[in-house]
Design a protein around this motif. Structure first.
Motif, mmCIF file in Angstrom:
data_model
loop_
_atom_site.group_PDB
_atom_site.id
_atom_site.type_symbol
_atom_site.label_atom_id
_atom_site.label_comp_id
_atom_site.label_asym_id
_atom_site.label_seq_id
_atom_site.Cartn_x
_atom_site.Cartn_y
_atom_site.Cartn_z
ATOM 1 N N CYS A 36 4.591 68.789 -58.883
ATOM 2 C CA CYS A 36 3.222 68.523 -58.428
ATOM 3 C C CYS A 36 2.631 67.422 -59.307
ATOM 4 O O CYS A 36 2.687 67.504 -60.536
ATOM 5 N N SER A 53 -0.473 66.684 -59.750
ATOM 6 C CA SER A 53 -1.698 66.989 -60.493
ATOM 7 C C SER A 53 -1.516 68.050 -61.579
ATOM 8 O O SER A 53 -2.088 67.925 -62.646
ATOM 9 N N CYS A 54 -0.692 69.104 -61.337
ATOM 10 C CA CYS A 54 -0.591 70.137 -62.383
ATOM 11 C C CYS A 54 0.795 70.223 -63.003
ATOM 12 O O CYS A 54 0.991 70.968 -63.969
ATOM 13 N N HIS A 82 3.536 71.479 -61.715
ATOM 14 C CA HIS A 82 4.361 72.578 -61.211
ATOM 15 C C HIS A 82 5.698 72.036 -60.675
ATOM 16 O O HIS A 82 5.734 71.045 -59.955
ATOM 17 N N ARG A 127 1.971 71.822 -49.980
ATOM 18 C CA ARG A 127 0.989 71.767 -51.054
ATOM 19 C C ARG A 127 1.427 72.641 -52.216
ATOM 20 O O ARG A 127 2.239 73.542 -52.051
ATOM 21 N N CYS A 128 0.866 72.359 -53.379
ATOM 22 C CA CYS A 128 1.260 73.077 -54.594
ATOM 23 C C CYS A 128 0.714 74.503 -54.574
ATOM 24 O O CYS A 128 -0.467 74.703 -54.319
ATOM 25 N N GLU A 182 0.160 76.342 -57.063
ATOM 26 C CA GLU A 182 -0.665 76.559 -58.257
ATOM 27 C C GLU A 182 -2.064 75.954 -58.090
ATOM 28 O O GLU A 182 -3.064 76.604 -58.361
ATOM 29 N N CYS A 183 -2.114 74.681 -57.648
ATOM 30 C CA CYS A 183 -3.405 73.986 -57.657
ATOM 31 C C CYS A 183 -3.791 73.436 -56.288
ATOM 32 O O CYS A 183 -4.809 72.755 -56.161
ATOM 33 N N SER A 194 -2.775 71.032 -54.658
ATOM 34 C CA SER A 194 -2.683 69.581 -54.477
ATOM 35 C C SER A 194 -1.607 69.285 -53.419
ATOM 36 O O SER A 194 -0.621 70.017 -53.299
#
Ligand code: ADP
Ligand code: ZN
Ligand code: ZN
Length: 752
Positions: free
Chosen positions: A451, A453-454, A456, A496-497, A499-500, A502
């Motif tokens: 990911c 953004s985070c 993952h 999409r992630c 976790e977040c 994104s």
């Protein structure tokens, strides 16, 4: 008579052998190696007779009797070998015996039975007049037409008998018409009975088969003479072990063929091991073309029925040469005169199931038991083989081609999968119309997804390894699927992630699919096709077709994992590229350097046009190796074509670090659904070994595989035999409690 029978059960807990009383009527069929069906703890199971005895310690009324004798028995030598394998690889005799039997044998199935018609003596007499075919309508004088049913044969019946005779006197009844044959049977002219019909695998010959032996070159002659001298020596001096070292195309296979011929001429048998049959159909074809039906093949691409029947041909002596991958080392041959292990450096000689046997070790053992000659062959032999065997070399290619120059390309700081030098070489090749092989030891599209953004990383839910992106054909939206290369788990490409949330997903690293795609975009055309070959989902047939298409194409690229550098020999490939030598080099294993050297050298061995080709613009032959470690030892030696230098250097390193051949490694892995029991079992085994001579590494956690937590111990011992015995005893002691806690323990002696 008492038969000591080893029941073929999977559990380690069952030891055996167990005594059975053999009834008089069965005695003639029961020998050491015989496969029986015996009552065992309330069930009927297959078992192999491992010993015969006059009496038993058990009272006669407590002895069970075997139910019946099954038809695929082993030889006494194989029984002894199974016992040796059980000890050498910390397994059980039952598991080793099970590997030796043909598929289906244990349940008495496997053989295809059909009604078979056979010409009787009277039937032959009807046809068998000395005058020949022209007199077939006139029964010979000695034949009594009355006895044969009273009436003269019809023309159709005569023709039927002739057809049967033309097939050598036997045929399946269905083939010629069961009804009509039954009428002849009633007249005593044919006999019809259910019999085993052998299923012969289709001949796997690919390309031309050179049935005639060419005159050997002086180097080949010298090597073959050394082997033949040993084959012809008295038994005591026949136990020799040779390493035949020579680059691809140096004519090693011709030397093996000469040795096999000599063994056959002496009335003995031979086993030829090849790394993986799918990669070496040409080798197989050459043995079949040279020796015909005395060659049997045993490999996994055959149906169970075919394997069963090829096994039977070997067992009954009809076939006397067995060619195949590692399991062929267990072929039921007697009086073996020669065992050849081609490409002896290949890790596929190690069996991954239990017992984790090494076909090279088993080959050595069997050769000694038979006073047979043992020949290992390779362009890049293992350092341990070089120290242990007498070396014969074939230093030149048969066709006189020089080895291509190997250039190491520094990829540090590069963000492109291709070095500028590689791109230029490929563009030249396309322009000139030549062929190239590109090697990348990474399947799929991208190595892993993360990911943006985070951070993952998408992992396999069962294995704790990154999921690999597959079959994504567009550079925009991600399509295709992600897959685990360990357990086969698949899922759709994530949108999409988790976790977040994104939607920005990054793909890292290039696999064979992406390289194939990019090369096709950049260079591909009708006249310059791009092929991909790797161990992915594609079956044997698809692979064979891809290879054939590449072989036939006048120009083009073949992209693939390391299998592109093995087995095949294309006569006209002028460029070889290793796209990522670091993939092999950085593998966390003491053989990483050996494998890297071997990979580059094996690829180089397949590159180089025959002299005097003179196709315009095709350029000279070369091999390019892309790497982040341009000074790495194996790459420097490979660039110098210096196998001896590499091996000498590697032996110094191995001695310093106590690796084979200066020590033996044994790996013990405990696996369970949850973490604690696996760790506790490993700790218990460790506690039993800690006061011994050997060095212990671990217990250390491994990544979770197929949903199972794993803990490993590595034993490093200078004294092999006591270390194996100590590990075997520790595993036996801890095993039952571990099994109750749901822990499986596997032992790997000489892990690859
Ligand atoms: P290797 O097993 O070392 O790769 P091979 O035995 O397959 O080498 O030989 C390479 C090629 O050279 C094969 O096509 C083979 O038929 C051919 N060849 C081998 N020996 C001879 C010889 N003495 N004369 C002519 N051709 C040969
Ligand atoms: Zn995220
Ligand atoms: Zn997995």
């Amino acid at each position: 008579m008492i038969a000591r029978v080893q029941p073929l059960t999977r559990t380690r807990a069952v030891r055996g052998p167990f005594d059975y009383a053999v009834p008089e009527a069965m005695a003639a069929e029961v020998a050491v190696g015989a496969l029986l069906r015996v009552p065992f703890s309330g069930r009927k199971v297959p078992g192999v007779v491992v010993e015969l005895a006059a009496g038993s310690e058990l009272a006669p009324e407590r002895l069970a009797t075997p139910e019946r004798v099954l038809n695929a028995g082993l030889t006494p030598e194989l029984v002894a070998l199974a016992r040796w394998m059980a000890r050498e690889y910390c397994s059980t005799t039952a598991r080793a015996l099970a590997l030796m039997l043909p598929p289906g044998a244990a349940d008495g199935r496997g053989a295809k039975r059909a009604l078979v018609a056979t010409l009787t003596a009277d039937g032959a007499a009807v046809l068998g007049d000395p005058g020949g075919a022209g007199h077939l309508n006139h029964p010979s004088r000695g034949f009594d037409a009355q006895r044969a049913g009273g009436r003269a044969l019809t023309d159709a019946q005569r023709a039927l008998l002739q057809q049967l005779a033309a097939r050598g006197g036997t045929a399946t009844a269905a083939e010629l018409g069961t009804e009509a044959l039954r009428r002849l049977e009633r007249r005593g002219l044919v006999q019809i009975a259910p019999r085993i019909v052998p299923r012969r695998p289709a001949n796997l010959v690919v390309g031309r088969a050179d049935a005639l032996a060419p005159p050997l070159t002086p180097d080949q002659r010298a090597a073959a003479d050394a082997l033949l001298a040993v084959l012809h020596a008295p038994a005591a001096r026949r136990r020799e072990e040779f390493l035949l070292q020579g680059v691809t195309g140096s004519g090693k296979t011709e030397v093996y063929l000469a040795a096999v011929q000599a063994a056959l001429d002496l009335g003995r048998t031979a086993i030829v091991l090849v790394p993986e049959i799918a990669l070496t159909p040409q080798a197989l074809g050459r043995f079949q073309a040279r020796f015909g039906d005395v060659v049997a093949v045993l490999h996994s691409a055959l149906s169970a029925g075919e394997r069963h029947d090829e096994w039977m041909r070997l067992r009954c002596g009809e076939a006397r040469v067995c060619v195949g991958p590692r399991s062929a080392v267990l072929a039921p041959l007697e009086d073996i005169g020669l065992i050849v292990v081609d490409e002896e450096h290949e890790s596929s000689y190690k069996h991954e199931g239990d017992p984790r046997y090494d076909a090279r070790g088993v080959a050595r053992r069997r050769a000694r038991e038979h006073d047979a000659l043992l020949v290992f062959g390779s362009a890049t032999p293992r350092p341990e083989t070089v120290t242990e065997m007498r070396r014969l070399s074939l230093p030149h290619r048969v066709d006189g081609r020089a080895m291509p120059p190997v250039e190491v390309l520094d990829m540090r700081g590069s963000h492109q999968p291709l070095h500028p030098e590689t791109r230029m070489a490929l563009a030249d090749l396309r322009h000139g119309g030549g062929k190239a092989i590109l090697l990348l030891n990474r399947r799929g599209w991208s190595n892993f997804l993360s990911c943006r953004s985070c951070g993952h990383v998408w992992l396999c839910p069962n294995c704790e390894v990154a999921l690999v992106l597959h079959a994504a054909r567009s550079s925009g939206a991600l399509r295709g699927h992600v897959a685990c290369h360990h357990c086969g788990h698949r899922e759709p490409v994530p949108g999409r992630c988790p976790e977040c949330a994104s939607v920005s997903v990054a793909r890292h690293g290039a696999g064979t699919e992406r390289i194939e795609h990019e090369l096709r975009e950049a260079l591909g055309s009708a006249g310059f096709p791009v092929f991909r070959l790797d161990a992915g989902a594609t079956g044997l047939e698809v692979r064979a077709r891809t290879l054939q298409a590449f072989e036939r194409a006048p120009a083009g690229l073949l992209v693939g994992t390391q299998m592109v550098a093995k087995g095949h020999d294309f006569p006209d490939v002028s460029l070889g590229v290793v796209l990522d030598a670091d993939q092999t080099l950085r593998f966390p294993d003491f053989r990483a350097e050996e494998r890297t050297f071997s990979l580059v050298t094996q690829l180089a061995g397949r590159i180089g046009r025959p002299g005097g080709d003179g196709r315009p613009g095709a350029g000279a032959s070369r091999v390019l190796v892309q790497t982040l470690a341009p000074d790495a030892r194996p790459l420097r030696f490979a660039a110098e074509h210096d196998a001896d230098g590499f091996i000498a250097d590697e032996l110094i390193r191995r001695r310093a670090l106590a690796y084979p051949p200066y020590a033996s490694l044994i790996r013990v892995v405990c696996a369970a659904e949850s973490e604690a029991p696996a760790r506790e079992a490993a700790e218990a085994i460790h506690a039993r070994l800690v006061h011994g001579e050997a060095l212990l590494l671990g217990p250390a956690p491994l990544f979770r595989l197929r949903g199972r937590h794993r803990t490993q111990i590595v034993v490093k011992a200078r004294e092999r035999r006591p270390a194996i015995d100590a590990v075997g005893a520790a595993v036996d002691a801890v095993g039952p409690a571990a099994a109750r806690a749901g822990v499986s323990v596997s032992v790997d002696v000489d892990p690859q």
